[in-house]
Design a protein around this motif. Structure first.
Motif, short mmCIF file in Angstrom:
data_model
loop_
_atom_site.label_atom_id
_atom_site.label_comp_id
_atom_site.label_asym_id
_atom_site.label_seq_id
_atom_site.Cartn_x
_atom_site.Cartn_y
_atom_site.Cartn_z
N ALA A 52 46.05 10.66 23.07
CA ALA A 52 45.32 11.52 24.00
C ALA A 52 44.76 12.78 23.37
O ALA A 52 44.24 13.65 24.08
CB ALA A 52 46.18 11.88 25.21
N GLU A 53 44.83 12.93 22.05
CA GLU A 53 44.26 14.09 21.37
C GLU A 53 43.15 13.63 20.43
O GLU A 53 43.33 12.67 19.66
CB GLU A 53 45.33 14.83 20.56
N GLU A 54 42.01 14.29 20.48
CA GLU A 54 40.90 13.93 19.59
C GLU A 54 41.27 14.21 18.15
O GLU A 54 41.80 15.27 17.82
CB GLU A 54 39.65 14.74 19.95
N ILE A 55 41.02 13.24 17.26
CA ILE A 55 41.33 13.44 15.85
C ILE A 55 40.07 13.47 14.99
O ILE A 55 40.08 14.07 13.91
CB ILE A 55 42.30 12.36 15.32
N LEU A 56 38.99 12.85 15.46
CA LEU A 56 37.74 12.89 14.69
C LEU A 56 36.58 12.50 15.57
O LEU A 56 36.75 11.92 16.65
CB LEU A 56 37.82 11.96 13.47
N TYR A 57 35.38 12.86 15.11
CA TYR A 57 34.16 12.43 15.77
C TYR A 57 33.09 12.20 14.72
O TYR A 57 33.24 12.60 13.56
CB TYR A 57 33.70 13.44 16.82
N MET A 58 32.01 11.54 15.13
CA MET A 58 30.92 11.22 14.22
C MET A 58 29.80 12.24 14.35
O MET A 58 29.30 12.48 15.44
CB MET A 58 30.36 9.81 14.50
N ASP A 59 29.43 12.83 13.23
CA ASP A 59 28.27 13.73 13.21
C ASP A 59 27.09 12.91 12.71
O ASP A 59 26.93 12.70 11.51
CB ASP A 59 28.55 14.92 12.28
N PHE A 60 26.25 12.46 13.64
CA PHE A 60 25.15 11.58 13.27
C PHE A 60 24.06 12.33 12.52
O PHE A 60 23.34 11.72 11.71
CB PHE A 60 24.57 10.90 14.52
N LEU A 61 23.91 13.62 12.74
CA LEU A 61 22.90 14.39 12.02
C LEU A 61 23.24 14.47 10.53
O LEU A 61 22.37 14.35 9.67
CB LEU A 61 22.78 15.79 12.61
N ARG A 62 24.52 14.67 10.22
CA ARG A 62 24.94 14.75 8.82
C ARG A 62 25.46 13.41 8.30
O ARG A 62 25.84 13.31 7.13
CB ARG A 62 26.03 15.81 8.67
N ASN A 63 25.54 12.42 9.20
CA ASN A 63 25.98 11.09 8.83
C ASN A 63 27.36 11.11 8.17
O ASN A 63 27.58 10.58 7.09
CB ASN A 63 24.98 10.41 7.89
N GLU A 64 28.32 11.75 8.86
CA GLU A 64 29.67 11.85 8.31
C GLU A 64 30.71 11.92 9.43
O GLU A 64 30.38 12.17 10.59
CB GLU A 64 29.80 13.06 7.40
N ILE A 65 31.94 11.66 9.03
CA ILE A 65 33.08 11.77 9.94
C ILE A 65 33.63 13.18 9.87
O ILE A 65 33.84 13.71 8.78
CB ILE A 65 34.18 10.75 9.56
N VAL A 66 33.87 13.79 11.02
CA VAL A 66 34.41 15.15 11.07
C VAL A 66 35.79 15.10 11.71
O VAL A 66 35.94 14.67 12.85
CB VAL A 66 33.49 16.08 11.88
N TYR A 67 36.81 15.51 10.96
CA TYR A 67 38.17 15.55 11.48
C TYR A 67 38.39 16.84 12.25
O TYR A 67 38.07 17.93 11.76
CB TYR A 67 39.19 15.42 10.35
N THR A 68 38.94 16.74 13.45
CA THR A 68 39.18 17.90 14.30
C THR A 68 40.64 18.32 14.32
O THR A 68 41.02 19.21 15.07
CB THR A 68 38.70 17.62 15.72
N VAL A 69 41.47 17.68 13.51
CA VAL A 69 42.87 18.07 13.37
C VAL A 69 43.16 18.20 11.88
O VAL A 69 42.47 17.61 11.04
CB VAL A 69 43.82 17.04 14.00
N PRO A 70 44.19 18.96 11.48
CA PRO A 70 44.52 19.11 10.06
C PRO A 70 44.85 17.77 9.41
O PRO A 70 45.50 16.91 10.02
CB PRO A 70 45.75 20.04 10.08
N ARG A 71 44.43 17.60 8.17
CA ARG A 71 44.66 16.34 7.46
C ARG A 71 46.10 16.17 7.02
O ARG A 71 46.52 15.08 6.64
CB ARG A 71 43.73 16.27 6.24
N PHE A 72 46.89 17.27 7.05
CA PHE A 72 48.28 17.18 6.55
C PHE A 72 49.25 16.69 7.62
O PHE A 72 50.45 16.61 7.37
CB PHE A 72 48.75 18.54 6.02
N LEU A 73 48.77 16.36 8.81
CA LEU A 73 49.66 15.88 9.85
C LEU A 73 50.28 14.54 9.46
O LEU A 73 49.75 13.81 8.63
CB LEU A 73 48.90 15.74 11.17
N ASP A 74 51.38 14.22 10.08
CA ASP A 74 52.05 12.94 9.84
C ASP A 74 52.05 12.14 11.13
O ASP A 74 52.67 12.55 12.12
CB ASP A 74 53.48 13.19 9.37
N PRO A 75 51.35 11.01 11.20
CA PRO A 75 50.63 10.39 10.08
C PRO A 75 49.28 11.05 9.81
O PRO A 75 48.69 11.64 10.71
CB PRO A 75 50.42 8.94 10.56
N ASP A 76 48.83 10.96 8.57
CA ASP A 76 47.53 11.50 8.16
C ASP A 76 46.43 10.82 8.96
O ASP A 76 46.34 9.59 8.96
CB ASP A 76 47.34 11.27 6.66
N PRO A 77 45.58 11.60 9.67
CA PRO A 77 44.52 10.97 10.49
C PRO A 77 43.63 10.03 9.69
O PRO A 77 43.15 9.03 10.22
CB PRO A 77 43.73 12.18 11.00
#
Length: 249
Positions: A52-77
């Motif tokens: 129920a928490e957003e972890i990433l979304y797609m930025d179509f303008l930059r054509n990349e994945i954007v993570y909205t939570v820290p990458r050091f979380l366990d498990p790594d998003p």
């Protein structure tokens, strides 16, 4: 894969959601939701939610994945979706979603699209102290469609620096919410406002932030000091008369 159409009044919106579960190393089950939302105006949102928490979304303008939570979380998003062609699938689902949206809009082209007017509140992020940098938050909620315009003023003049505007986020009732922030340093008599413009509003919605600063008065301390002095004087006089009475006895 579950294809959800909103009610007849919101046929311009198509939401595709994919639910799946997996277990991390702790053997605790988790839920991942793949969300695709699109509109007839070409706007598309693709995101993943983890428990129920957003972890990433797609930025179509930059054509990349954007993570909205820290990458050091366990498990790594980034490991949750390891091995999946996330970006490619996002583009494919974007095309599918827009196609379905166009079909739905064509079928219901004579029905007016429902609109919901936004609500907004304006508050400070921290306790306000004169001369100490703080942040004003303008929270806009329950609006549809998701296109809004947020502007700020200070003492009636437009503000263009220190501003930020979040992406819009979906609510469970298919409306949206969004945050706009302003970094500022509180000064006496400064008045800030946040104005929201939206299709469903007859006129712009403005919230005012006018903080009243109070200054401690020296009067209570003076009164307290006088009271203490009088109390001590009374005590000394009392001791004097008690001692004098005993001396006479």
């Amino acid at each position: 894969m579950k294809v959800c159409r909103s009610d007849m009044r919101r046929s311009a919106l198509i939401i595709l959601m994919l639910y799946f579960c997996f277990c991390a190393c702790s053997q605790t089950p988790h839920e991942v939701i793949y969300f695709v939302g699109c509109f007839v105006n070409g706007t598309v949102e693709v995101q993943f939610e983890f428990d129920a928490e957003e972890i990433l979304y797609m930025d179509f303008l930059r054509n990349e994945i954007v993570y909205t939570v820290p990458r050091f979380l366990d498990p790594d998003p980034s490991q949750i979706l390891f091995g999946m062609s996330t970006l490619r699938d996002a583009h494919e689902n974007k095309g599918l979603c827009l196609s379905l949206t166009a079909m739905a809009a064509h079928e219901k082209k004579n029905l007016p699209e429902e609109i919901d007017a936004p609500e907004s509140i304006l508050y400070s992020a921290e306790k306000v102290r004169l001369g100490v940098e703080n942040t004003l938050i303008c929270f806009v909620n329950h609006f549809y469609p998701p296109d809004i315009r947020v502007s700020w003023t200070k003492n009636g003049h437009p503000v263009s620096e220190g501003l930020s505007l979040s992406r819009y986020f979906p609510n469970k009732d298919l409306t949206f919410h969004q945050f706009s922030t302003l970094t500022f340093t509180p000064r006496e008599e400064d008045i800030y406002s946040c104005t929201v413009e939206h299709l469903a509003l007859a006129r712009p919605l403005t919230r005012i932030w006018d903080h009243e600063f109070t200054h401690p008065s020296p009067l209570p301390d003076i009164v307290c000091g006088v009271g203490l002095a009088l109390g001590l004087l009374g005590f000394i006089v009392g001791v004097f008369f008690i001692a004098k009475g005993r001396y006479r006895d």
